[in-house]
Design a protein around this motif. Structure first.
Motif, mmCIF file in Angstrom:
data_model
loop_
_atom_site.group_PDB
_atom_site.id
_atom_site.type_symbol
_atom_site.label_atom_id
_atom_site.label_comp_id
_atom_site.label_asym_id
_atom_site.label_seq_id
_atom_site.Cartn_x
_atom_site.Cartn_y
_atom_site.Cartn_z
ATOM 1 N N GLU A 1 -6.540 7.079 0.535
ATOM 2 C CA GLU A 1 -7.241 8.355 0.716
ATOM 3 C C GLU A 1 -8.723 8.228 0.397
ATOM 4 O O GLU A 1 -9.580 8.686 1.147
ATOM 5 C CB GLU A 1 -6.602 9.435 -0.164
ATOM 6 N N THR A 2 -9.061 7.593 -0.740
ATOM 7 C CA THR A 2 -10.449 7.529 -1.183
ATOM 8 C C THR A 2 -11.159 6.245 -0.762
ATOM 9 O O THR A 2 -12.390 6.191 -0.718
ATOM 10 C CB THR A 2 -10.528 7.640 -2.717
ATOM 11 N N GLY A 3 -10.385 5.180 -0.486
ATOM 12 C CA GLY A 3 -10.989 3.886 -0.177
ATOM 13 C C GLY A 3 -11.436 3.113 -1.395
ATOM 14 O O GLY A 3 -11.995 2.023 -1.271
ATOM 15 N N ASN A 4 -11.185 3.633 -2.587
ATOM 16 C CA ASN A 4 -11.597 2.958 -3.814
ATOM 17 C C ASN A 4 -10.622 1.830 -4.167
ATOM 18 O O ASN A 4 -9.409 1.944 -3.953
ATOM 19 C CB ASN A 4 -11.656 3.955 -4.975
ATOM 20 N N PHE B 1 -20.370 -5.747 -1.274
ATOM 21 C CA PHE B 1 -19.271 -5.956 -0.331
ATOM 22 C C PHE B 1 -18.411 -4.698 -0.206
ATOM 23 O O PHE B 1 -18.015 -4.303 0.898
ATOM 24 C CB PHE B 1 -18.429 -7.140 -0.784
ATOM 25 N N HIS B 2 -18.128 -4.056 -1.315
ATOM 26 C CA HIS B 2 -17.284 -2.858 -1.300
ATOM 27 C C HIS B 2 -17.964 -1.680 -0.602
ATOM 28 O O HIS B 2 -17.292 -0.705 -0.243
ATOM 29 C CB HIS B 2 -16.901 -2.455 -2.730
ATOM 30 N N ILE C 1 -6.936 -4.227 -2.466
ATOM 31 C CA ILE C 1 -5.976 -3.113 -2.454
ATOM 32 C C ILE C 1 -6.765 -1.847 -2.775
ATOM 33 O O ILE C 1 -7.422 -1.762 -3.819
ATOM 34 C CB ILE C 1 -4.848 -3.303 -3.491
ATOM 35 N N VAL C 2 -6.705 -0.875 -1.859
ATOM 36 C CA VAL C 2 -7.501 0.339 -2.041
ATOM 37 C C VAL C 2 -6.612 1.571 -1.967
ATOM 38 O O VAL C 2 -5.513 1.548 -1.396
ATOM 39 C CB VAL C 2 -8.615 0.458 -0.961
ATOM 40 N N ILE D 1 -3.409 -2.418 1.937
ATOM 41 C CA ILE D 1 -3.870 -3.807 1.982
ATOM 42 C C ILE D 1 -5.040 -3.921 2.959
ATOM 43 O O ILE D 1 -4.924 -3.569 4.133
ATOM 44 C CB ILE D 1 -2.734 -4.753 2.401
ATOM 45 N N ILE D 2 -6.171 -4.416 2.450
ATOM 46 C CA ILE D 2 -7.374 -4.638 3.250
ATOM 47 C C ILE D 2 -7.607 -6.139 3.319
ATOM 48 O O ILE D 2 -7.578 -6.823 2.290
ATOM 49 C CB ILE D 2 -8.600 -3.942 2.614
#
Length: 414
Positions: A248-251, A35-36, A244-245, A261-262
């Motif tokens: 900048e990195t999306g991690n 999913f990530h 929650i990522v 917040i995604i």
């Protein structure tokens, strides 16, 4: 909280939309790691794949729905399609107020295509409330007198609206003890509720419980407040999945650490969202709540560092940059400062210039008023205390020592 079964079902449903059919993996998503790996959906992509451009984000025929607008900042507004089932669930937003047939609610949201006014009326009707669709567009003496009449003579005990609108009404009623005592429920949406806002509302309306919800038009509400939650803390609805990522990195970041917040919508809806970037900053916690709710708690800090939200305004850094580009005597060195004055937001923009002057500041202010949606009306109604342009000499704005960069937004609201 591992909800891979719900996530997997939501991803499979989303594949009915042409956009997701192109970008989602063909195999089932049965691990969080898979999913990530799914790419984020951003605002630009959302706009490109929704009406009037095309229907590629629609998982079913876009009929039997409302068409709303998200409002515009630096570009034309996004159109939001919400089906009727999705709208019908919105009565759950008011859980912390226990609204029902005994309540008479004055709806002070802005009527029109922005949606929340209409959806609030529908949600309140599901709860059996008596609804007064006053609207918050006009806050002149006539409108205020009408609101006072509904409170004192018609038994209205609840306000719903943006905090800045309700604050304006509170100022009008602050010397009327009878009206103040009757208001015992307040529901806010659309702006962050600061401690100073909450304190002032509770001072004017000492019997009132103040609650809010968190969400965006694209996703509908993401979080609600039970009787124990207040300010910026929300229970996440079970039909929403929040990540929650690091912006900048999306991690993925650990619990209690702030990031972007995604949102992924787990309900079957007209436009499903899979890993949608809200642009908001928040953190997740797993603290137990006295209400017994088993959902995560989301603490919302506010917009990301490229935008301020004040009353109905959404002022983006890029929007100010575009306005200043039309003034050759201005540099790209500017800073937006937001504070509170008499419980209203006061916005000041500091701009470095080779030839700073009050004349230049006045011309820039006129341009801002003409190009920033709702700025003039919010100043006229008093929902915003002031909007000030200050031109200063070069190198007058403080830089971050380690990088030499200017911090574009200074938010002093508390």
């Amino acid at each position: 909280m591992n909800r891979i079964g719900d996530i997997s079902s939501a991803v499979e449903y989303a594949k009915q939309a042409p956009y997701y059919e192109r970008v989602l993996p063909t195999q089932a998503v049965d691990k969080l790691e898979d999913f990530h790996a799914i790419p984020f959906l951003d605002n630009k992509t959302y706009r490109q794949n929704t009406p009037p451009n095309n229907n590629d984000l629609c998982a079913k025929n876009p009929a039997g729905c409302f068409v709303f607008s998200s409002g515009g900042t630096t570009s034309e507004p996004r159109l939001i399609l919400r089906d009727f089932d999705d709208i019908g669930d919105q009565h759950e937003y008011f859980q912390g107020l226990n609204l029902g047939p005994a309540d008479t609610v004055i709806n002070l949201f802005m009527p029109g295509i922005w949606g929340v006014f209409s959806t609030t009326n529908i949600a309140l009707s599901h709860l059996g409330c008596r609804i007064i669709p006053q609207g918050g567009t006009r806050l002149d003496e006539e409108a205020m007198a009408q609101i006072k009449f509904f409170v004192k003579r018609f038994g209205a005990n609840c306000f719903t609206g943006m905090p800045s609108t309700i604050l304006t009404v509170a100022d009008y009623l602050k010397n009327d003890d009878e009206a103040r005592a009757k208001v015992n429920k307040i529901y806010c949406l659309g702006e962050k509720v600061f401690q100073s806002t909450l304190d002032y509302l509770c001072k004017i309306f000492p019997n009132a419980v103040v609650k809010s919800a968190y969400g965006c038009m694209e996703s509908a509400a993401i979080g609600y407040q039970c009787a124990n939650k207040t300010l910026s803390d929300y229970h996440v609805f079970p039909y929403q999945y929040v990540e929650i990522v690091d912006p900048e990195t999306g991690n993925i970041v650990p619990d209690e650490q702030f990031g972007e917040i995604i949102i992924t919508t787990l309900k079957r809806r007209l436009i499903p969202l899979v890993r949608y970037r809200t642009g908001d900053i928040g953190a997740l916690t797993t603290d137990e709540c006295e209400c017994g709710g088993e959902t995560q708690t989301l603490n919302v800090k506010g917009r990301s560092q490229d935008m301020i939200v004040s009353a109905s305004l959404h002022v983006a850094v890029d929007q100010i940059r575009n306005i200043l580009s039309k003034f050759p005597e201005c540099s790209d060195a500017f800073q937006i400062i937001v504070g509170n004055y008499n419980h209203r937001d006061a916005i000041k923009i500091m701009i470095e210039s080779e030839s700073p002057s009050t004349n230049l500041a006045g011309r820039i202010k006129e341009k801002c008023i003409s190009e920033i949606q709702d700025l003039e009306s919010e100043l006229q109604t008093g929902r915003i205390h002031s909007f000030e342009i200050v031109c200063v000499a070069k190198n007058s704005i403080e830089r971050v020592r380690s990088t030499g960069k200017i911090k574009r937004i200074i938010d002093l609201r508390k």
